[in-house]
Design an enzyme around this catalytic site. Structure first.
Site, PDB file in Angstrom:
ATOM      1  CG  ASP A   1      -0.453  -0.492   2.488  1.00  0.00           C
ATOM      2  OD1 ASP A   1       0.775  -1.033   2.530  1.00  0.00           O
ATOM      3  OD2 ASP A   1      -0.927  -0.153   3.516  1.00  0.00           O
TER       4      ASP A   1
ATOM      5  CD  GLU B   1       7.635   1.731   6.430  1.00  0.00           C
ATOM      6  OE1 GLU B   1       6.603   1.399   6.717  1.00  0.00           O
ATOM      7  OE2 GLU B   1       7.948   3.057   6.441  1.00  0.00           O
TER       8      GLU B   1
END
Length: 562
Positions: free
Chosen positions: A315, A516
């Protein structure tokens, strides 16, 4: 129910009054504070100090500045401080019992002193990321969007304050390198508890995630723990939950039938969230994105496709767009994804393996048949003989058919890292001639860059696109190459791992944190794009670095700097 490429998300999970109220608060906060550094997720993570009705009444009574309901910043801050605890306050720090500063036999192949010192720092981050759901959540679940879990958790980090599904696989891979078997097992049992309550593993352990799952890797987590510990009792405890999860992923909403060029029918699966509204954690953003649609059913369909992209873990990406990079053409439910079907193949093989381990021959036979059928389906629907990789398949727009007839033009010819994920599964990495073709295709794909594997070749501004690289993709592709046993494939895997380790190390040295995602064009730079600021911590990044260092080591004479 017929498989549809334009499903109206006929299965919709009801929201809760608490989540609906927190979405109102989120909207008011955006109006009041503006969108600079605004993270909508913060507001749906706030625990209540008082009952919902009391809090809601106080909210209704706030003095408004105008007829559109705006509240002054001072008044809203005062209200939030009085009626809410901080986001994340319903988790308490936890010191894992099986953590030791330097585990026996830790990374014996890492000979470089600087790399070893850094690896021990990455290992120590498990303490920073370990949490336990507070007793308050169990006592008063109606005051929290956080869901109670039976065991301590390892969170990804930063805004991701709760346990996440597919992140947990790479967290577990790292924990096993760190010899933290009990912590790894506790994570699996938390996910099993979600299946027992909801019928599937949620995207994350929040009320607002009960409408979707994430890439189904629980069986792979269990496999890695079993391989490391031989805990057959754990297998017996988890197998019923895995059977339940397999049934969820093969239910009508996820299953699609394709008739191939030879007239054979194949059942494959897609992502489809049980949702047709804005995602609560990004409600204000989703409403803005859907504002160009005037028709309510079009908006609902778009919301379903957004939530389904979140279910995919990607996403967001041009991979799900009919007309890239136009975000409003997102059509996730019209895509049969290569990687999802590879994960489900892995699940079927793992279930057969576990059933054999406990002597359940009926289940072994059934799941071997299912995995054989899925392997044929993956080869028939996704494989491109000319490109030597697997390609996502698009369903016809606006059709509602019991079975879709395969056409080559509906394969997505664009290059994504996911096109190579099937190589992670045994039926493919054990095929020598196939591996040779896939290695050549990966080498010439344009995905292998200076600092790792790019997610795609399209720079769209979305985070699951170029130039971002993500730890899971590096690991799946490299591990598939290693498992093939091919010398050429292993050399390529090591090249990928070295680039990724270096970039993580230099980034950590510069910033003092693990990130991340990384920019694969610039060694040591973290990634960006997408709908939230880059996050740190970071569960799966730590896990993949440790797993790579265990597999490949780091010789004393190899430079660690970019």
């Amino acid at each position: 129910m017929a498989s549809s490429s334009s499903s109206s998300c006929s299965v919709v999970t009801p929201s809760t009054p608490l989540v609906s109220f927190l979405e109102q608060l989120q909207e008011t906060a955006l109006q009041t504070f503006g969108d600079s550094n605004f993270d909508p997720k913060t507001y749906v993570d706030l625990p209540l100090k008082f009952t919902l009705s009391e809090t809601h009444q106080a909210f209704q009574n706030l003095p408004r500045l105008s007829s559109n309901g705006t509240v002054s910043a001072e008044v809203l801050k005062g209200f939030i401080n009085r009626y809410f605890k901080g986001a994340g306050d319903d988790l308490v720090c936890w010191q894992p019992h099986d953590f030791v500063a330097e585990p026996e036999g830790f990374l014996t192949k890492v000979k470089h002193p600087e790399v070893r010192a850094w690896a021990l720092k990455v290992h120590s981050l498990w303490r920073n990321l370990s949490r336990k759901v507070s007793r308050e959540v169990e006592k008063n679940p109606q005051l929290h969007t956080l869901l109670p879990l039976p065991n301590p958790v390892v969170i990804p980090g930063s805004r991701f304050r709760e346990v996440y599904y597919w992140d947990s696989y790479w967290v577990i891979r790292g924990l096993l390198v760190s010899k933290m078997h009990k912590t790894a097992t506790a994570i699996v049992m938390n996910l099993v508890s979600l299946i027992e309550k909801y019928g599937f593993v949620l995207n994350g352990a929040r009320q607002y995630y009960t409408n979707r799952s994430q890439p189904p890797l629980l069986s792979s987590m269990l496999y890695e723990i079993y391989r490391s510990t031989g805990d057959i009792e754990l297998v017996k405890r988890c197998l019923p939950a895995l059977l339940k999860e397999h049934a969820f992923w093969n239910s009508d909403i996820h299953r699609v039938t394709i008739v191939d060029a030879q007239g054979h029918s194949h059942n494959l699966n897609r992502y489809q969230a049980m949702w047709n509204k804005p995602r609560p954690e990004s409600s204000t953003m989703d409403k803005k994105s859907a504002s160009k649609f005037l028709n309510i059913s079009e908006k609902q369909h778009f919301y379903c496709d957004i939530a389904s992209a979140a279910e995919s873990g990607w996403d967001f990406s041009t991979r799900w767009m009919r007309v890239p990079p136009d975000y409003s053409t997102l059509a996730t439910t019209s895509v049969i994804p290569v990687d999802l079907n590879a994960y489900l193949l892995g699940m079927e093989i793992n279930i057969a393996f576990f059933a054999k381990a406990i002597g359940d021959e009926t289940t072994v036979k059934h799941f071997m048949e299912l995995s054989d059928a899925r392997k044929k389906a993956i080869n028939s629907v996704f494989w491109s003989p000319s490109k030597k990789q697997w390609l996502d398949y698009w369903l016809n727009s606006g059709t509602c058919e019991v079975a879709h007839v395969w056409e080559a033009k509906h394969q997505n010819k664009n290059v994504f890292a996911s096109n190579f994920v099937p190589l992670w599964m045994e039926p493919f990495y054990s095929d020598g001639s196939l591996v040779g073709n896939v290695v050549h295709a990966l080498k010439t794909s344009g995905l292998i860059r200076a600092a790792g594997i790019a997610t795609s070749l399209t720079d769209s501004g979305q985070q699951w696109d170029f130039p971002n690289g993500w730890a899971p993709l590096q690991h799946m592709l490299a591990e598939g190459l290693v498992k093939s046993g091919s010398k050429e494939a292993r050399l390529l895997a090591e090249e990928i791992a070295i680039k990724w380790i270096r970039s993580n190390y230099v980034s950590y040295k510069k910033t003092g944190v693990m990130h991340e995602k990384l920019d694969v064009e610039k060694c040591g730079e973290y990634g960006g794009g997408g709908e939230y600021a880059p996050q740190t911590g970071f569960g799966w990044s730590n896990g993949v670095v440790l797993a790579f260092l265990e597999e490949f080591g780091w010789p004393q004479d190899r430079s660690i700097d970019c």
